[in-house]
Structures are given as structure tokens and as C-alpha cells.
Design an enzyme around this catalytic site. Structure first.
Site, mmCIF file in Angstrom:
data_model
loop_
_atom_site.group_PDB
_atom_site.id
_atom_site.type_symbol
_atom_site.label_atom_id
_atom_site.label_comp_id
_atom_site.label_asym_id
_atom_site.label_seq_id
_atom_site.Cartn_x
_atom_site.Cartn_y
_atom_site.Cartn_z
ATOM 1 N N ARG A 194 -39.515 8.704 -3.202
ATOM 2 C CA ARG A 194 -39.675 8.700 -4.676
ATOM 3 C C ARG A 194 -38.491 7.977 -5.303
ATOM 4 N NH1 ARG A 194 -41.063 14.060 -7.711
ATOM 5 N NH2 ARG A 194 -39.238 14.751 -6.572
ATOM 6 N N ARG A 222 -50.823 19.185 -5.972
ATOM 7 C CA ARG A 222 -50.050 18.965 -7.199
ATOM 8 C C ARG A 222 -50.999 19.389 -8.319
ATOM 9 N NH1 ARG A 222 -45.895 15.561 -5.062
ATOM 10 N NH2 ARG A 222 -46.658 14.079 -3.530
ATOM 11 N N ASP A 263 -34.240 15.138 -2.424
ATOM 12 C CA ASP A 263 -33.823 14.747 -3.779
ATOM 13 C C ASP A 263 -33.635 15.933 -4.723
ATOM 14 O OD1 ASP A 263 -36.464 15.514 -3.939
ATOM 15 O OD2 ASP A 263 -37.110 13.824 -5.158
ATOM 16 N N GLY A 267 -45.866 17.529 -2.410
ATOM 17 C CA GLY A 267 -46.054 16.823 -1.142
ATOM 18 C C GLY A 267 -45.613 17.700 0.025
ATOM 19 N N ASP A 270 -38.890 19.659 -6.631
ATOM 20 C CA ASP A 270 -38.384 20.134 -7.926
ATOM 21 C C ASP A 270 -39.498 20.330 -8.957
ATOM 22 O OD1 ASP A 270 -38.734 17.441 -8.102
ATOM 23 O OD2 ASP A 270 -36.766 17.002 -8.977
ATOM 24 N N ASP A 309 -38.002 13.987 0.660
ATOM 25 C CA ASP A 309 -37.200 13.077 -0.170
ATOM 26 C C ASP A 309 -35.710 13.445 -0.239
ATOM 27 O OD1 ASP A 309 -39.594 11.808 -0.731
ATOM 28 O OD2 ASP A 309 -39.935 12.946 -2.572
ATOM 29 N N MET A 366 -40.447 6.053 2.169
ATOM 30 C CA MET A 366 -40.680 6.922 1.007
ATOM 31 C C MET A 366 -39.358 7.458 0.445
ATOM 32 S SD MET A 366 -44.039 9.196 1.853
ATOM 33 C CE MET A 366 -45.687 8.553 1.532
HETATM 34 O O1 F6P Z 1 -42.389 13.683 -2.474
HETATM 35 C C1 F6P Z 1 -42.838 13.342 -1.207
HETATM 36 C C2 F6P Z 1 -43.556 12.017 -1.228
HETATM 37 O O2 F6P Z 1 -43.985 11.726 0.084
HETATM 38 C C3 F6P Z 1 -42.755 10.856 -1.799
HETATM 39 O O3 F6P Z 1 -41.827 10.345 -0.889
HETATM 40 C C4 F6P Z 1 -43.855 9.897 -2.172
HETATM 41 O O4 F6P Z 1 -43.455 9.045 -3.211
HETATM 42 C C5 F6P Z 1 -44.949 10.809 -2.628
HETATM 43 O O5 F6P Z 1 -44.685 12.088 -2.063
HETATM 44 C C6 F6P Z 1 -46.337 10.384 -2.244
HETATM 45 O O6 F6P Z 1 -47.221 11.273 -2.799
HETATM 46 P P1 F6P Z 1 -48.757 11.362 -2.432
HETATM 47 O O7 F6P Z 1 -48.875 12.001 -1.080
HETATM 48 O O8 F6P Z 1 -49.337 12.206 -3.504
HETATM 49 O O9 F6P Z 1 -49.273 9.960 -2.400
#
Ligand code: F6P
Length: 319
Positions: A171, A72, A129, A11, A103, A127, A169
Site C-alpha cells: 500500500r 473489507r 504499516d 487483507g 489499521d 504491509d 505490495m
Molecule cells: O494491505 C494488504 C494488501 O495486500 C496491500 O499490500 C495491497 O495494496 C492490498 O492489500 C490489496 O488489496 P486487495 O486484496 O483487496 O486487492
């Protein structure tokens, strides 16, 4: 080391461009060429790679998103995907790689390192995290975006004397919700790290109301449940009417804050230094206001801890 690569993965986060700029400029300053890889690990597999010059990273320090784009990539998890990526790196003469991402992105960097291509991880995610670093690039900007939203919602919540649930958000981590809740003066904060008691929340909402509070703001981290689910719970258990607001991807965009730009510049430069010193498999981070490098395995085997003293304080201040 004569030539390194850089990619952004997972992300996107505000400040990734500032980190990219730091990697490119620091490397070129030391006479090292930089190859930019588009679309994260997918671009590494597909060979979407080009040489970056000083001008490429001009005028991007203030821009959100990532000029290299991000993805991703499931194919990179496979041995075959990794071999294709390694072949591309060899073809383009890339001797080391800086990976800017979360990560999940670090796992790929570790795999490359263990196959002889030293890679360094720079933490980029809203995040906050990633184990081993106090802050990640993008967290501060996202936090400020959330605060801005809370302040606006508070205006209308007061006018209509409503209870609002705002989903943020993060995660599996509660940092964004926790910091935003404390900074935004939320009455209730729900984070994945702490289980909640619905009766206690209802009691607090009612006593606030009885004391004349005109509105209530509840922040729900997405890792707990959706705002919608929590609204249903409040309705079922306490007959409380709410409005919800899911902030979604606006949290990922926007011009990076000064803090994120500085963090990104420090981290990007440190990653290049680590490669120059012959290291691989390291993560860059910030601990107690010092930039540090540490084993990437610590970053993905370790645990990230939200600051629970902040959680306790937020409850005390929201009486
Ligand atoms: O890891 C960043 C993040 O924005 C999280 O907070 C969220 O859960 C996820 O990515 C959303 O992912 P996507 O943009 O693939 O929907």
C-alpha cells in the site's frame, strides 16, 4: 469477562490463523468462551457468529489465510452498520472483541469501544504499516516470499543479462520493498517514503553495466508506481529495455514463517489479557523486542516510518 469475540478483517496475512489459535486457546485456558465472527465486520453485522472450541483451532498454526475469512466492510463505517453489529454482539453475549487486521480494522474496533464494547486490535497485515509497532503479523512471511521470487528472477536475469523490475505490495508503505530489496541485493529500490531521481537511477544502471554487472534488479513498491509505469519511464528516459514481474497476491499466501507464528501467538494472547484486565481501545504491538499495548488512536493517528537508514545502506551496498 465470560465471553469474547474474535474476527479477522482487511487483507489477510500469513499468521492470522496462528493469532486466532492463540486468542481461542488463551481465553479457554482462562475459562472464557470465544465466539468466532466470520467475514470480518460484515459477519458481525450479519450475525455470522459461532462458538469456537479448542479443536476448531487445531492444525491451523501452520496455515496461511484465515479460517474465519476476511472482508473489507463499508457498511460498518456507518452508524447504522455499527448499531447492527452491537445488537449482534449483545445477542451472542459477546462482552469484548479481538480484531486481527490492519489499521482500517482498528477504526472499527475503536468505534465499538467508544460505544461500550471493549475491543483490542492485533496487527495483521503484510504491509508492516501500522504506527506504533515495529512488526505486524504476516510481514516476515511475505518478505520471504518476495526474496524467493527475487532469487529466481535473478537466475534468469543473469542468463539473459537483463534488467528486471519487480513490483511488490505494501500500500502506501515501503517496508516490504525496502527489506526485500536489501535482502535480495537489489540494485535499486523505490519506496513511497523517498522521492527518486530517474537520472541518478540511469547513471547507476549504466555504471553497473560498465563494471560488468550481468543483470539489474529494481524493486518498486506499489505505493510509488506500477512496474509497468516505471518500465516505460526507463525506456523513455534512458532507452533501457526491461522485463517486469508483478508479484501480486502470492505475497499474501503461504505457510507463516516461524517468526510470524511466534509474533501471532504473543499478540493473540496479549489481546486476551488486555480484555481480561478490563481494557478496550488498545492496540497490541512489538517495540524493541517487547510486546506492548498502546492506545489504538495512536495506531491510526500516528505515522508509520520506514527505516531510512536501511534505504541508505541498500544504496551503498548496491554500488
Ligand atoms: O494491505 C494488504 C494488501 O495486500 C496491500 O499490500 C495491497 O495494496 C492490498 O492489500 C490489496 O488489496 P486487495 O486484496 O483487496 O486487492
Amino acid at each position: 469477562m465470560k465471553r469474547i469475540g474474535v474476527l479477522t478483517s482487511g487483507g489477510d496475512a500469513p499468521g492470522m490463523n496462528a493469532a486466532l489459535r492463540a486468542v481461542v486457546r488463551k481465553a479457554i485456558y482462562h475459562d472464557i468462551e470465544v465466539m468466532g465472527v466470520y467475514n470480518g465486520y460484515q459477519g458481525l453485522i450479519d450475525g455470522k457468529i459461532e462458538r469456537l472450541d479448542l479443536g476448531y483451532v487445531g492444525d491451523i498454526i501452520q496455515r496461511g489465510g484465515t479460517k474465519l475469512h476476511s472482508a473489507r466492510c463499508l457498511e460498518f463505517i456507518t452508524e447504522e452498520g455499527q448499531q447492527k453489529a452491537i445488537a449482534q454482539m449483545k445477542k451472542h453475549g459477546i462482552e469484548g472483541l479481538v480484531v486481527i487486521g490492519g489499521d482500517g480494522s482498528y477504526r472499527g474496533a475503536m468505534a465499538l469501544t467508544s460505544k461500550g464494547l471493549p475491543s483490542i486490535g492485533v496487527p495483521g497485515t503484510i504491509d508492516n504499516d501500522i504506527p506504533g509497532t515495529d512488526y505486524t503479523i504476516g510481514f516476515d512471511t511475505a518478505l520471504n516470499t518476495v526474496i524467493e521470487a527475487i532469487d529466481k528472477i535473478r537466475d534468469t536475469a543473469t542468463s539473459h543479462e537483463r534488467t528486471f523490475i519487480i513490483e511488490v505490495m505494501g500500500r502506501g508503505a515501503g517496508d516490504l520493498a525496502l527489506w526485500a530489496g536489501l535482502a535480495g541485493g537489489a540494485e535499486t529500490i523505490l519506496i513511497p517514503e523517498v522521492s527518486f531521481d530517474i537520472q541518478d537511477i540511469l547513471k547507476r544502471l549504466r555504471s553497473g553495466h560498465d563494471r560488468g554487472k550481468k543483470h539489474s534488479i529494481i524493486i518498486v513498491a506499489e505505493g510509488v508506481m506500477s512496474a509497468n509505469e516505471f518500465a516505460n519511464l526507463l525506456k523513455e528516459q534512458g532507452n533501457i529495455e526491461t522485463r517486469i514481474s508483478v508479484l501480486g497476491h502470492i505475497q499474501r499466501g503461504g505457510s507463516p514463517s516461524a517468526r510470524d507464528r511466534v509474533l501471532a501467538s504473543l499478540f493473540g494472547a496479549k489481546a486476551v489479557e488486555a480484555l481480561m484486565e478490563g481494557h478496550g481501545g488498545l492496540a497490541i504491538g512489538m517495540r524493541n523486542h517487547q510486546v506492548v499495548e498502546y492506545s489504538m488512536t495512536e495506531a491510526f493517528n500516528g505515522k508509520h516510518y520506514a527505516d531510512l537508514s536501511m534505504y541508505k545502506l541498500s544504496k551503498e551496498l548496491a554500488i
